[in-house]
Motif scaffolding. Sequence first.
Motif, PDB file in Angstrom:
ATOM      1  N   LYS A  40       3.429   2.285  -7.902  1.00 30.95           N
ATOM      2  CA  LYS A  40       4.761   1.675  -7.992  1.00 30.95           C
ATOM      3  C   LYS A  40       4.624   0.170  -8.217  1.00 30.95           C
ATOM      4  CE  LYS A  40       7.252   4.917  -5.090  1.00 30.95           C
ATOM      5  NZ  LYS A  40       8.058   5.089  -3.881  1.00 30.95           N
ATOM      6  N   PRO A  41       5.279  -0.361  -9.259  1.00 28.97           N
ATOM      7  CA  PRO A  41       5.250  -1.807  -9.485  1.00 28.97           C
ATOM      8  C   PRO A  41       5.928  -2.569  -8.343  1.00 28.97           C
ATOM      9  CG  PRO A  41       6.268  -0.642 -11.357  1.00 28.97           C
ATOM     10  CD  PRO A  41       6.055   0.346 -10.267  1.00 28.97           C
ATOM     11  N   GLY A  42       5.414  -3.747  -8.060  1.00 36.08           N
ATOM     12  CA  GLY A  42       6.050  -4.627  -7.092  1.00 36.08           C
ATOM     13  C   GLY A  42       5.728  -4.364  -5.638  1.00 36.08           C
ATOM     14  N   VAL A  43       4.906  -3.377  -5.334  1.00 36.39           N
ATOM     15  CA  VAL A  43       4.564  -3.128  -3.934  1.00 36.39           C
ATOM     16  C   VAL A  43       3.381  -4.005  -3.533  1.00 36.39           C
ATOM     17  CG1 VAL A  43       5.419  -0.765  -3.974  1.00 36.39           C
ATOM     18  CG2 VAL A  43       3.014  -1.183  -4.395  1.00 36.39           C
ATOM     19  N   ASP A  44       3.321  -4.350  -2.257  1.00 35.41           N
ATOM     20  CA  ASP A  44       2.161  -5.093  -1.777  1.00 35.41           C
ATOM     21  C   ASP A  44       1.446  -4.354  -0.647  1.00 35.41           C
ATOM     22  OD1 ASP A  44       3.984  -5.470   0.245  1.00 35.41           O
ATOM     23  OD2 ASP A  44       3.989  -7.645   0.118  1.00 35.41           O
ATOM     24  N   GLU A  64      -2.066  -3.662  -4.694  1.00 36.36           N
ATOM     25  CA  GLU A  64      -1.283  -4.074  -5.852  1.00 36.36           C
ATOM     26  C   GLU A  64      -1.753  -3.274  -7.058  1.00 36.36           C
ATOM     27  OE1 GLU A  64      -4.002  -7.873  -7.161  1.00 36.36           O
ATOM     28  OE2 GLU A  64      -2.263  -8.235  -5.906  1.00 36.36           O
ATOM     29  N   ILE A  65      -0.882  -3.132  -8.034  1.00 38.47           N
ATOM     30  CA  ILE A  65      -1.263  -2.423  -9.252  1.00 38.47           C
ATOM     31  C   ILE A  65      -2.419  -3.180  -9.901  1.00 38.47           C
ATOM     32  CG2 ILE A  65      -0.496  -1.935 -11.617  1.00 38.47           C
ATOM     33  CD1 ILE A  65       2.085  -0.953 -10.505  1.00 38.47           C
ATOM     34  N   GLY A  66      -3.416  -2.447 -10.353  1.00 43.10           N
ATOM     35  CA  GLY A  66      -4.586  -3.044 -10.984  1.00 43.10           C
ATOM     36  C   GLY A  66      -5.709  -3.341 -10.019  1.00 43.10           C
ATOM     37  N   ASN A  67      -5.443  -3.238  -8.731  1.00 44.34           N
ATOM     38  CA  ASN A  67      -6.471  -3.465  -7.710  1.00 44.34           C
ATOM     39  C   ASN A  67      -6.312  -2.413  -6.622  1.00 44.34           C
ATOM     40  OD1 ASN A  67      -8.526  -4.629  -6.275  1.00 44.34           O
ATOM     41  ND2 ASN A  67      -7.295  -6.278  -5.433  1.00 44.34           N
ATOM     42  N   PRO A  68      -6.616  -1.152  -6.953  1.00 40.68           N
ATOM     43  CA  PRO A  68      -6.363  -0.064  -6.007  1.00 40.68           C
ATOM     44  C   PRO A  68      -7.283  -0.133  -4.789  1.00 40.68           C
ATOM     45  CG  PRO A  68      -7.633   0.757  -7.846  1.00 40.68           C
ATOM     46  CD  PRO A  68      -7.248  -0.668  -8.183  1.00 40.68           C
ATOM     47  N   PRO A  69      -6.770   0.249  -3.626  1.00 39.46           N
ATOM     48  CA  PRO A  69      -7.618   0.333  -2.448  1.00 39.46           C
ATOM     49  C   PRO A  69      -8.750   1.340  -2.685  1.00 39.46           C
ATOM     50  CG  PRO A  69      -5.301   0.494  -1.847  1.00 39.46           C
ATOM     51  CD  PRO A  69      -5.376   0.598  -3.337  1.00 39.46           C
TER      52      PRO A  69
END
Length: 82
Positions: A24-28, A58-63
Amino acid sequence: SRDWSSDVCSSDLGEDLLVAPVLKPGVDQWEVYLPKGNWIRLTDRKEYEGGLSTVNAEIGNPPAFVRKGSKHEAELLAAFQE
């Protein structure tokens, strides 16, 4: 048992590596389901117990996590040194 009705998504990559893509975009923060055992987040070395955890994301840096004590732990932690 795992609750599939929640918005949790994670991918086991073998028994010792788990990546939880942020969808989901915009989640932190993102909920991650970790299998039983202890896990280390590759980017910040924070330890988590198995079960449902909320982590910074964040999108692009998955846990991404490695199972503590696995044969891949040292190699993967070294690869993710900042």
